[in-house]
Scaffold this active site. Structure first.
Site, PDB file in Angstrom:
ATOM      1  N   GLU A 233     -91.553 -33.981  16.550  1.00 53.30           N
ATOM      2  CA  GLU A 233     -90.097 -33.962  16.529  1.00 53.30           C
ATOM      3  C   GLU A 233     -90.038 -32.487  15.470  1.00 53.30           C
ATOM      4  O   GLU A 233     -90.099 -32.600  14.351  1.00 53.30           O
ATOM      5  CB  GLU A 233     -89.618 -35.184  15.982  1.00 53.30           C
ATOM      6  CG  GLU A 233     -90.029 -36.146  17.106  1.00 53.30           C
ATOM      7  CD  GLU A 233     -89.412 -37.597  16.393  1.00 53.30           C
ATOM      8  OE1 GLU A 233     -88.892 -37.828  15.288  1.00 53.30           O
ATOM      9  OE2 GLU A 233     -89.252 -38.471  17.105  1.00 53.30           O
TER      10      GLU A 233
ATOM     11  N   CYS B 115     -82.290 -32.437  10.774  1.00 55.17           N
ATOM     12  CA  CYS B 115     -82.562 -31.568  12.109  1.00 55.17           C
ATOM     13  C   CYS B 115     -81.458 -31.482  13.194  1.00 55.17           C
ATOM     14  O   CYS B 115     -81.475 -30.598  13.850  1.00 55.17           O
ATOM     15  CB  CYS B 115     -84.078 -32.279  12.730  1.00 55.17           C
ATOM     16  SG  CYS B 115     -83.737 -33.924  12.949  1.00 55.17           S
TER      17      CYS B 115
ATOM     18  N   LYS C 124     -99.262 -38.665   5.493  1.00 62.13           N
ATOM     19  CA  LYS C 124     -99.122 -37.747   4.588  1.00 62.13           C
ATOM     20  C   LYS C 124     -97.426 -37.337   4.642  1.00 62.13           C
ATOM     21  O   LYS C 124     -96.925 -36.757   5.197  1.00 62.13           O
ATOM     22  CB  LYS C 124     -99.939 -36.411   5.307  1.00 62.13           C
ATOM     23  CG  LYS C 124    -100.571 -35.535   4.222  1.00 62.13           C
ATOM     24  CD  LYS C 124     -99.326 -34.704   3.327  1.00 62.13           C
ATOM     25  CE  LYS C 124     -98.983 -33.583   3.950  1.00 62.13           C
ATOM     26  NZ  LYS C 124     -97.883 -33.044   3.131  1.00 62.13           N
TER      27      LYS C 124
ATOM     28  N   GLU D 192     -83.521 -21.440  12.570  1.00 64.30           N
ATOM     29  CA  GLU D 192     -82.891 -22.668  11.827  1.00 64.30           C
ATOM     30  C   GLU D 192     -82.901 -22.376  10.392  1.00 64.30           C
ATOM     31  O   GLU D 192     -83.840 -21.752   9.737  1.00 64.30           O
ATOM     32  CB  GLU D 192     -83.870 -23.845  11.988  1.00 64.30           C
ATOM     33  CG  GLU D 192     -83.623 -25.146  11.391  1.00 64.30           C
ATOM     34  CD  GLU D 192     -84.351 -26.223  11.466  1.00 64.30           C
ATOM     35  OE1 GLU D 192     -86.006 -25.904  11.269  1.00 64.30           O
ATOM     36  OE2 GLU D 192     -84.128 -27.470  11.623  1.00 64.30           O
TER      37      GLU D 192
HETATM   38  P1  NAD Z   1     -92.507 -28.658   7.336  1.00 65.66           P
HETATM   39  O1  NAD Z   1     -93.067 -28.263   8.652  1.00 65.66           O
HETATM   40  O2  NAD Z   1     -92.635 -27.439   6.544  1.00 65.66           O
HETATM   41  O3  NAD Z   1     -93.636 -29.845   6.796  1.00 65.66           O
HETATM   42  C1  NAD Z   1     -93.676 -31.075   7.309  1.00 65.66           C
HETATM   43  C2  NAD Z   1     -95.018 -31.838   6.906  1.00 65.66           C
HETATM   44  O4  NAD Z   1     -96.023 -30.976   7.419  1.00 65.66           O
HETATM   45  C3  NAD Z   1     -95.210 -31.537   5.253  1.00 65.66           C
HETATM   46  O5  NAD Z   1     -95.663 -33.039   4.997  1.00 65.66           O
HETATM   47  C4  NAD Z   1     -96.085 -30.661   5.183  1.00 65.66           C
HETATM   48  O6  NAD Z   1     -97.070 -30.877   3.959  1.00 65.66           O
HETATM   49  C5  NAD Z   1     -96.934 -30.715   6.439  1.00 65.66           C
HETATM   50  N1  NAD Z   1     -97.513 -29.329   6.767  1.00 65.66           N
HETATM   51  C6  NAD Z   1     -97.201 -28.214   6.480  1.00 65.66           C
HETATM   52  N2  NAD Z   1     -98.011 -27.260   7.071  1.00 65.66           N
HETATM   53  C7  NAD Z   1     -98.917 -28.020   7.630  1.00 65.66           C
HETATM   54  C8  NAD Z   1    -100.104 -27.597   8.498  1.00 65.66           C
HETATM   55  N3  NAD Z   1    -100.391 -26.315   8.672  1.00 65.66           N
HETATM   56  N4  NAD Z   1    -100.803 -28.690   8.855  1.00 65.66           N
HETATM   57  C9  NAD Z   1    -100.609 -30.025   8.698  1.00 65.66           C
HETATM   58  N5  NAD Z   1     -99.517 -30.242   7.952  1.00 65.66           N
HETATM   59  C10 NAD Z   1     -98.768 -29.476   7.495  1.00 65.66           C
HETATM   60  O7  NAD Z   1     -91.267 -29.214   7.525  1.00 65.66           O
HETATM   61  P2  NAD Z   1     -90.203 -29.666   6.230  1.00 65.66           P
HETATM   62  O8  NAD Z   1     -89.821 -28.448   5.725  1.00 65.66           O
HETATM   63  O9  NAD Z   1     -90.905 -30.623   5.358  1.00 65.66           O
HETATM   64  O10 NAD Z   1     -88.998 -30.252   7.009  1.00 65.66           O
HETATM   65  C11 NAD Z   1     -88.060 -29.474   7.630  1.00 65.66           C
HETATM   66  C12 NAD Z   1     -88.166 -29.233   9.069  1.00 65.66           C
HETATM   67  O11 NAD Z   1     -88.324 -30.474   9.753  1.00 65.66           O
HETATM   68  C13 NAD Z   1     -86.989 -28.494   9.712  1.00 65.66           C
HETATM   69  O12 NAD Z   1     -87.613 -27.661  10.576  1.00 65.66           O
HETATM   70  C14 NAD Z   1     -86.274 -29.833  10.532  1.00 65.66           C
HETATM   71  O13 NAD Z   1     -85.573 -29.526  11.697  1.00 65.66           O
HETATM   72  C15 NAD Z   1     -87.513 -30.537  10.818  1.00 65.66           C
HETATM   73  N6  NAD Z   1     -87.274 -31.961  11.210  1.00 65.66           N
HETATM   74  C16 NAD Z   1     -87.175 -32.271  12.739  1.00 65.66           C
HETATM   75  C17 NAD Z   1     -86.725 -33.441  13.023  1.00 65.66           C
HETATM   76  C18 NAD Z   1     -86.710 -34.066  14.423  1.00 65.66           C
HETATM   77  O14 NAD Z   1     -86.430 -35.191  14.506  1.00 65.66           O
HETATM   78  N7  NAD Z   1     -86.869 -33.042  15.255  1.00 65.66           N
HETATM   79  C19 NAD Z   1     -86.212 -34.557  11.998  1.00 65.66           C
HETATM   80  C20 NAD Z   1     -86.442 -34.266  10.699  1.00 65.66           C
HETATM   81  C21 NAD Z   1     -86.700 -32.683  10.480  1.00 65.66           C
END
Ligand code: NAD
Length: 488
Positions: free
Chosen positions: A256, A290, A180, A392
């Site tokens: 992650e 991140c 997804k 963040e």
């Molecule tokens: P997000 O959590 O909003 O969304 C990530 C994914 O999860 C998307 O595909 C979204 O549609 C899905 N999603 C959202 N709510 C959900 C739910 N309730 N159930 C299942 N899926 C759901 O994150 P984002 O805004 O897309 O990305 C930014 C975040 O990602 C930042 O917090 C960043 O730090 C983190 N990040 C972490 C790493 C790491 O390796 N630790 C790497 C990259 C990004």
């Protein structure tokens, strides 16, 4: 609907639409509509999971690890063969500068497949000879089997890079996947499905469902009872929701998550390298990394000089068309994310920050005026309790604060709910080791940032995640380890 492209779900090698209306995909640099994306309902997600289940038991199970490694290498080759397609799609979806996608995102997307092709060819398990009363003994050995159907849920900041970082080990270790992608950046995952077919990956092994999180594809996928494990990259709050979904059925997760990473600059550092390194860590990909640094601590004798030098670096970041090879600074990914970042900029002012540079929206040429731009921003003078220093932001911004000694630097770096990464700048080798051991994170860089060897462990401490992936570390999540005991 217009002649713009529509992205479909890909299940068992076939495109599918669903009962819901498609949603819009916009270019973040201009705000222009660039396509539509089908949104999965629960039925589509179920169909994808069942396809992955059938493939797991069918053609995929008949391939050994050498066959799988060969398919992964062919996938890497196909990504390189269609490099320009991936590049154009990633730049249009994310708004990131083409110079960045060309050197980081797309090459890493291909390299991930090769790293895990190598890994699977070099994976051994333990074996023990056990004494028994009759003197004949027993042989114990470990047998690794695939975990099963893996849900891969991805964010928007490094779409191809992070999706392949999960898909490659999942397939290398014999699983099948339902991916997804983020609703904001769906296109390179759709292209990945195409190149996997071209590479000969059997239908049903790699399935894609598009949509949002709650009440949409993300939730349906993480709650689906036939998913055997969920690997997720994204926000900490979303990770917690996914853990709750995974609790039903007692399914493992690999998470992650977010960070609020500290950079620590000692007075004995190589100043040029430290300024350049922190500037990258704060502003690369417009701060949407991140591992980026939003909290910078600088030893007092260097503080004023460092702030001025960092300000000069930020001043060189001019918004430009991301497709232009000279552009180094792009927009944020979406209007929603820009609102969040600008709220943080306002909060910093309200909490008494000195705005060293930026803090608002840049002047833009007409062609970019509809995009989601913010200025690179540096603050000083915020109290440690400000939410700007605790939550963040994920934008091109950092706060710089002075410290006096090593203990204070470590204590302040550790004063966070998160524990993803840190970057430490010093010429003192003993100090480098001490501080790297004392800051509670998953990744500690010394005199560098974002230098990744894909064989090493990657993941976060505290609220930055659960589990480690990379090299052999992903085995714990992507396989089941069975012990076989044979009486001799
Ligand atoms: P997000 O959590 O909003 O969304 C990530 C994914 O999860 C998307 O595909 C979204 O549609 C899905 N999603 C959202 N709510 C959900 C739910 N309730 N159930 C299942 N899926 C759901 O994150 P984002 O805004 O897309 O990305 C930014 C975040 O990602 C930042 O917090 C960043 O730090 C983190 N990040 C972490 C790493 C790491 O390796 N630790 C790497 C990259 C990004």
């Amino acid at each position: 609907m217009s002649a713009l492209p529509t992205l479909y779900h890909l299940i068992d090698g076939q495109p599918f639409a669903s009962s819901r209306p498609p949603f819009e995909n916009r270019n973040p640099a201009t705000g222009a509509l660039i396509g539509h994306v089908c949104e999965a309902d629960a039925g589509i997600v179920d169909r994808a999971v069942q396809a992955a289940r059938r493939a797991l038991r069918g053609p995929w199970a008949r391939l050994d690890e050498h066959d799988r490694a060969a398919l992964l290498r062919r996938t890497a080759d196909r990504i390189r063969a269609r490099f320009d397609d991936f590049l154009a799609a990633e730049v249009a979806d994310t708004g990131k500068p083409v110079s960045l996608a060309r050197t980081v995102d797309i090459p890493r997307g291909a390299a991930n497949f090769e790293v895990f092709a190598d890994q699977i060819a070099n994976t051994a398990t333990e074996s023990f000879r056990t004494a028994t009363p009759d003197g004949r003994g027993a042989l114990n050995y470990g047998l690794r089997t695939p975990r099963g159907v893996i849900a891969v849920i991805c964010p928007w900041n490094l779409p191809l890079l992070l999706t392949t970082w999960k898909v490659a080990p999942a397939l290398a270790f014999g699983n099948t996947v339902v991916v997804k992608p983020s609703e904001d950046t769906p296109t390179t995952t759709a292209l990945l499905a195409e190149v996997m077919r071209e590479a000969g990956v059997p239908d049903g092994v790699f399935n894609v469902v598009h949509g949002f999180g709650p009440d949409s594809a993300g939730q349906y996928l993480s709650e689906h009872p036939d998913v055997d494990g969920i690997t997720f990259t994204g926000e900490t709050r979303t990770g917690a929701a996914i853990m709750r979904a995974a609790a039903t059925g007692v399914r493992p997760v690999s998470l992650e998550l977010g960070g609020k990473n500290a950079g620590v600059v000692f007075a004995d550092c190589d100043l040029d390298a430290a300024v350049a390194g922190i500037a990258r860590a704060a502003f690369l990909n417009s701060g949407q990394v991140c591992l980026g640094t939003e909290r910078v601590y600088v030893q007092r004798p260097l503080f004023d000089t460092f702030v001025q030098r960092l300000r000069a670096e930020a001043g060189m970041l001019r918004p430009g068309d991301p497709r232009d090879a000279a552009t180094r600074f792009g927009p944020l990914v979406s209007a929603t994310h820009r609102r969040k970042v600008l709220d943080c900029y306002a909060r910093a002012r309200a909490d008494g920050a000195t705005v060293v540079t930026g803090g608002g929206v840049p002047q833009l040429p007409d062609a970019l005026a509809g995009g989601y731009w913010v200025q690179p921003t540096i603050w000083t003078g915020l109290p440690d309790a400000s939410p700007v220093l605790r939550e963040e932001i994920f934008g091109p911004c950092c706060h710089v604060a002075p410290f006096d000694d090593e203990d204070e630097a470590v204590a302040r770096a550790n004063d966070s709910a998160y524990g993803l990464a840190t970057t430490i700048w010093t010429r003192d080798l003993a100090r480098a080791h001490r501080v790297a051991a004392a800051i509670e994170v998953g990744v500690a860089w010394v005199n560098c940032w974002y230098l990744r060897d894909l064989r090493t462990a990657f993941g976060g401490a505290r609220q930055s995640g659960i589990g480690r992936e990379g090299g052999a570390h992903g085995l714990e999540f992507y396989t089941e380890l069975r012990n076989v005991c044979i009486k001799l």
